[in-house]
Design a protein around this motif. Structure first.
Motif, PDB file in Angstrom:
ATOM      1  N   GLY A 183      31.869  42.616  29.970  1.00 32.57           N
ATOM      2  CA  GLY A 183      30.963  43.217  29.000  1.00 32.57           C
ATOM      3  C   GLY A 183      31.617  44.430  28.364  1.00 32.57           C
ATOM      4  O   GLY A 183      32.728  44.360  27.848  1.00 32.57           O
ATOM      5  N   ASP A 184      30.936  45.569  28.429  1.00 35.14           N
ATOM      6  CA  ASP A 184      31.484  46.803  27.865  1.00 35.14           C
ATOM      7  C   ASP A 184      31.954  47.767  28.942  1.00 35.14           C
ATOM      8  O   ASP A 184      32.119  48.957  28.694  1.00 35.14           O
ATOM      9  CB  ASP A 184      30.444  47.485  26.981  1.00 35.14           C
ATOM     10  CG  ASP A 184      29.179  47.845  27.739  1.00 35.14           C
ATOM     11  OD1 ASP A 184      29.097  47.538  28.962  1.00 35.14           O
ATOM     12  OD2 ASP A 184      28.257  48.415  27.131  1.00 35.14           O
ATOM     13  N   THR A 185      32.208  47.248  30.159  1.00 36.11           N
ATOM     14  CA  THR A 185      32.624  48.100  31.278  1.00 36.11           C
ATOM     15  C   THR A 185      34.005  47.718  31.768  1.00 36.11           C
ATOM     16  O   THR A 185      34.321  46.535  31.936  1.00 36.11           O
ATOM     17  CB  THR A 185      31.633  47.994  32.451  1.00 36.11           C
ATOM     18  OG1 THR A 185      30.315  48.345  31.998  1.00 36.11           O
ATOM     19  CG2 THR A 185      32.029  48.920  33.586  1.00 36.11           C
ATOM     20  N   GLY A 221      42.956  41.204  53.887  1.00 36.42           N
ATOM     21  CA  GLY A 221      43.011  39.864  53.309  1.00 36.42           C
ATOM     22  C   GLY A 221      42.638  39.818  51.836  1.00 36.42           C
ATOM     23  O   GLY A 221      42.593  38.743  51.236  1.00 36.42           O
ATOM     24  N   TRP A 222      42.373  41.004  51.254  1.00 38.59           N
ATOM     25  CA  TRP A 222      42.001  41.041  49.834  1.00 38.59           C
ATOM     26  C   TRP A 222      43.201  40.680  48.978  1.00 38.59           C
ATOM     27  O   TRP A 222      44.316  41.128  49.204  1.00 38.59           O
ATOM     28  CB  TRP A 222      41.492  42.443  49.485  1.00 38.59           C
ATOM     29  CG  TRP A 222      41.084  42.604  48.041  1.00 38.59           C
ATOM     30  CD1 TRP A 222      40.238  41.811  47.346  1.00 38.59           C
ATOM     31  CD2 TRP A 222      41.526  43.630  47.143  1.00 38.59           C
ATOM     32  NE1 TRP A 222      40.099  42.268  46.051  1.00 38.59           N
ATOM     33  CE2 TRP A 222      40.872  43.391  45.904  1.00 38.59           C
ATOM     34  CE3 TRP A 222      42.380  44.714  47.251  1.00 38.59           C
ATOM     35  CZ2 TRP A 222      41.079  44.200  44.793  1.00 38.59           C
ATOM     36  CZ3 TRP A 222      42.570  45.525  46.152  1.00 38.59           C
ATOM     37  CH2 TRP A 222      41.920  45.265  44.933  1.00 38.59           C
ATOM     38  N   GLY A 223      42.996  39.870  47.951  1.00 38.89           N
ATOM     39  CA  GLY A 223      44.077  39.366  47.122  1.00 38.89           C
ATOM     40  C   GLY A 223      44.485  40.260  45.972  1.00 38.89           C
ATOM     41  O   GLY A 223      45.312  39.852  45.142  1.00 38.89           O
ATOM     42  N   HIS A 224      43.910  41.467  45.867  1.00 41.80           N
ATOM     43  CA  HIS A 224      44.249  42.418  44.787  1.00 41.80           C
ATOM     44  C   HIS A 224      44.070  41.786  43.408  1.00 41.80           C
ATOM     45  O   HIS A 224      44.896  41.961  42.516  1.00 41.80           O
ATOM     46  CB  HIS A 224      45.687  42.934  44.951  1.00 41.80           C
ATOM     47  CG  HIS A 224      45.897  43.727  46.198  1.00 41.80           C
ATOM     48  ND1 HIS A 224      45.727  45.091  46.243  1.00 41.80           N
ATOM     49  CD2 HIS A 224      46.249  43.338  47.454  1.00 41.80           C
ATOM     50  CE1 HIS A 224      45.967  45.517  47.477  1.00 41.80           C
ATOM     51  NE2 HIS A 224      46.282  44.471  48.227  1.00 41.80           N
ATOM     52  N   LEU A 225      42.985  41.047  43.264  1.00 43.14           N
ATOM     53  CA  LEU A 225      42.687  40.435  41.974  1.00 43.14           C
ATOM     54  C   LEU A 225      41.183  40.270  41.835  1.00 43.14           C
ATOM     55  O   LEU A 225      40.512  39.766  42.744  1.00 43.14           O
ATOM     56  CB  LEU A 225      43.367  39.063  41.854  1.00 43.14           C
ATOM     57  CG  LEU A 225      43.119  38.303  40.551  1.00 43.14           C
ATOM     58  CD1 LEU A 225      43.707  39.064  39.366  1.00 43.14           C
ATOM     59  CD2 LEU A 225      43.715  36.902  40.614  1.00 43.14           C
ATOM     60  N   VAL A 226      40.648  40.698  40.710  1.00 46.71           N
ATOM     61  CA  VAL A 226      39.237  40.528  40.369  1.00 46.71           C
ATOM     62  C   VAL A 226      39.170  39.892  38.991  1.00 46.71           C
ATOM     63  O   VAL A 226      39.881  40.321  38.075  1.00 46.71           O
ATOM     64  CB  VAL A 226      38.474  41.871  40.388  1.00 46.71           C
ATOM     65  CG1 VAL A 226      37.020  41.662  39.972  1.00 46.71           C
ATOM     66  CG2 VAL A 226      38.548  42.512  41.771  1.00 46.71           C
ATOM     67  N   VAL A 227      38.333  38.880  38.839  1.00 48.26           N
ATOM     68  CA  VAL A 227      38.192  38.213  37.540  1.00 48.26           C
ATOM     69  C   VAL A 227      36.723  38.240  37.125  1.00 48.26           C
ATOM     70  O   VAL A 227      35.821  38.371  37.965  1.00 48.26           O
ATOM     71  CB  VAL A 227      38.718  36.758  37.573  1.00 48.26           C
ATOM     72  CG1 VAL A 227      40.165  36.721  38.001  1.00 48.26           C
ATOM     73  CG2 VAL A 227      37.855  35.892  38.481  1.00 48.26           C
ATOM     74  N   ALA A 228      36.514  38.106  35.836  1.00 46.87           N
ATOM     75  CA  ALA A 228      35.153  38.093  35.299  1.00 46.87           C
ATOM     76  C   ALA A 228      34.831  36.710  34.764  1.00 46.87           C
ATOM     77  O   ALA A 228      35.663  36.068  34.116  1.00 46.87           O
ATOM     78  CB  ALA A 228      35.017  39.130  34.180  1.00 46.87           C
ATOM     79  N   LEU A 229      33.630  36.258  35.041  1.00 44.33           N
ATOM     80  CA  LEU A 229      33.115  35.015  34.468  1.00 44.33           C
ATOM     81  C   LEU A 229      31.682  35.283  34.044  1.00 44.33           C
ATOM     82  O   LEU A 229      30.835  35.588  34.879  1.00 44.33           O
ATOM     83  CB  LEU A 229      33.181  33.861  35.462  1.00 44.33           C
ATOM     84  CG  LEU A 229      32.669  32.525  34.918  1.00 44.33           C
ATOM     85  CD1 LEU A 229      33.570  32.015  33.811  1.00 44.33           C
ATOM     86  CD2 LEU A 229      32.564  31.479  36.027  1.00 44.33           C
ATOM     87  N   LYS A 230      31.470  35.194  32.710  1.00 40.51           N
ATOM     88  CA  LYS A 230      30.171  35.514  32.133  1.00 40.51           C
ATOM     89  C   LYS A 230      29.784  36.945  32.531  1.00 40.51           C
ATOM     90  O   LYS A 230      30.473  37.885  32.188  1.00 40.51           O
ATOM     91  CB  LYS A 230      29.146  34.464  32.527  1.00 40.51           C
ATOM     92  CG  LYS A 230      29.521  33.069  31.974  1.00 40.51           C
ATOM     93  CD  LYS A 230      28.511  32.028  32.330  1.00 40.51           C
ATOM     94  CE  LYS A 230      28.777  30.711  31.614  1.00 40.51           C
ATOM     95  NZ  LYS A 230      30.093  30.128  31.836  1.00 40.51           N
ATOM     96  N   ASP A 231      28.724  37.157  33.297  1.00 44.50           N
ATOM     97  CA  ASP A 231      28.297  38.531  33.593  1.00 44.50           C
ATOM     98  C   ASP A 231      28.526  38.918  35.052  1.00 44.50           C
ATOM     99  O   ASP A 231      27.927  39.877  35.546  1.00 44.50           O
ATOM    100  CB  ASP A 231      26.811  38.712  33.255  1.00 44.50           C
ATOM    101  CG  ASP A 231      25.931  37.727  34.008  1.00 44.50           C
ATOM    102  OD1 ASP A 231      26.471  36.832  34.698  1.00 44.50           O
ATOM    103  OD2 ASP A 231      24.685  37.842  33.920  1.00 44.50           O
ATOM    104  N   SER A 232      29.414  38.214  35.751  1.00 42.17           N
ATOM    105  CA  SER A 232      29.675  38.502  37.166  1.00 42.17           C
ATOM    106  C   SER A 232      31.162  38.677  37.417  1.00 42.17           C
ATOM    107  O   SER A 232      32.008  38.231  36.632  1.00 42.17           O
ATOM    108  CB  SER A 232      29.130  37.376  38.055  1.00 42.17           C
ATOM    109  OG  SER A 232      27.725  37.285  37.957  1.00 42.17           O
TER     110      SER A 232
END
Length: 452
Positions: A183-185, A221-232
């Protein structure tokens, strides 16, 4: 006694003289009318000054020749205004330029800064850097029209990549960072000095950063990656896929996922690799489609997916997966059409300079309708205009036939920095880069930047 011939000659001569006298008496003065107006306006030829880099890689000044006919002038006859909607090129030299005017009446021009008025003619050069007005007087002197004149010129070079580091208020240093825009964040995730997972976030347009602790997403175990899909937002840790609506509170969405692959140019599909080595994809995070088993030689880590329609048939889409394999020097590119059933690896170009080198932190963006790649060390951008087949380094020195963008440059302050960094593109035409030492940079190609 005169002969008949002489008498005839004298008669003819007398008639001719009489006719000439009558013709002279009937000469009329130029017809005068009450019409006054400018019907067309074309700026003549002028030079465009811009900075270049010569073969010795030194800054130099180059002049190109352009014609004002490329920039049509609009004539507002109601408000008596003349102006151009499309701005002239940045660096246009306009202090001595001719112009062509279509008009009715008599045309003069005035420099508004001192009130000087001059007769206009098509061969005299005008100083368009000074405020101008054009005055048209009807031939009978009964009517006068004054046109305000405005020649618009680009204030910055439209293809230049401009950077600012004025967006660091409230930002905190994070290790192993990754960023995403939803979104805008803008969200930036990483671990603090004590190893706790944190998220820094801000509005992409204005405001300051706020930092909060992340709960529900295990840092181990975190993969150091975050992705956005629609509003989540989605991320993977320990073989599980997690979901969040605000970036701070996370919960398990699906098990058996070892890695996710973000799409850099579409927010309607996520690719993933399962713990059983299946390549899968989804558009809603509920229904998952198994594409195939991981093919032999598939990349150990995939940075991005790029999805685009074929130019020859927009109903068919092409997906490109770009990633690295341990021990290799060049990134692997896999492709698949929507009509295919399996991925196919693209062969490396014969010319090694056109291959995408393996970066410790491979970063790929879809920007200005093409692909750009960069990575740890921040030596610069590499650009691909052919769906990842070939990659050209965006060198500041590039001739006119080059297919890469020589204006696409990183800010000097972070060039060569070998620390961690995160990056993301926003919906306002900007590219963000946040470094682990606390620097925040936002760059944008001038013509794409919608942030004001």
């Amino acid at each position: 006694m005169q002969s008949p011939i002489k008498r005839l000659s004298l008669s003819v001569l007398s008639c001719v003289l009489l006719t000439l006298n009558v013709s002279c008496l009937k000469v009329t003065e130029e017809e005068k009318t009450p019409d006054a107006g400018i019907t067309s306006f074309v700026v003549g030829y002028y030079n465009v000054r811009f900075h270049d880099v010569n073969v010795q890689r030194r800054d130099t000044i180059v002049y190109n020749r352009e014609g004002g006919v490329m920039y049509p002038m609009t004539i507002d006859q109601i408000n008596n205004r003349i102006y151009n909607i499309d701005s002239l090129a940045y660096g246009s030299v306009l202090d001595s330029v001719t112009c062509s005017i279509g008009y009715k009446g008599v045309v003069t021009y005035r420099y508004d800064d001192d009130g000087s008025v001059y007769d206009w003619n098509s061969y005299e050069a005008l100083d368009f850097t000074r405020p101008l007005s054009f005055i048209v007087t009807s031939t009978d002197g009964s009517y006068v029209r004054t046109y305000d004149f405005k020649l618009n010129v680009c204030s910055v070079f439209p293809d230049s990549m401009l950077w600012t580091n004025a967006d660091s208020a409230g930002f905190t240093k994070l290790d192993g960072p990754c960023a995403v825009v939803s979104g805008d964040t803008l969200y930036d995730f990483g671990t603090d000095s004590e190893g706790a997972l944190k998220v820094a976030r801000r509005n992409v347009s204005k405001g300051v950063w706020s930092v909060a602790a992340v709960s529900g997403l295990p840092v181990s175990g975190w993969g150091h990656l975050v992705v956005a899909l629609k509003d989540s937002l989605y991320s993977v840790s320990g073989g599980n896929l997690y979901v969040s609506r605000n970036g701070t509170d996370w919960k398990v969405s699906r098990s058996g996922i070892s890695a996710i692959i973000p799409s850099v140019n579409r927010n309607d599909c996520i690719w993933a690799v399962t713990t059983s080595d299946d390549i899968v994809r989804t558009t809603d995070m509920k229904q998952w489609t198994t594409v195939q088993k991981k093919p032999q030689g598939f990349a150990d880590s995939v940075a991005v997916a790029v999805v685009s329609p074929l130019e020859t048939n927009p109903k068919i889409t092409r997906t490109i997966l770009i990633g690295n394999k341990a021990g290799e020097n060049y990134s692997r590119i896999w492709t698949m059409l929507s009509t295919d059933t399996e991925l196919t690896q693209i062969d490396f170009p014969v010319n090694e300079d056109l291959r995408l080198p393996v970066y410790k932190t491979l970063s790929v963006i879809w920007y200005d309708e093409v692909l750009f790649a960069f990575g740890r060390g921040l030596d610069g951008f590499r650009q691909s205009t052919d769906n990842g087949l070939t990659w050209y380094y965006c060198d500041r020195y590039a001739d006119e036939t080059s297919s890469w963008n020589r204006y696409m440059q990183l800010p000097e302050a972070i060039k060569g920095v070998n620390s961690g960094f995160s990056y993301a593109t926003d919906s306002l035409g900007g590219l963000w880069i946040m470094t682990s030492d606390g620097q925040v940079w936002r760059g944008a190609i001038t013509r794409l930047n919608k942030r004001r």
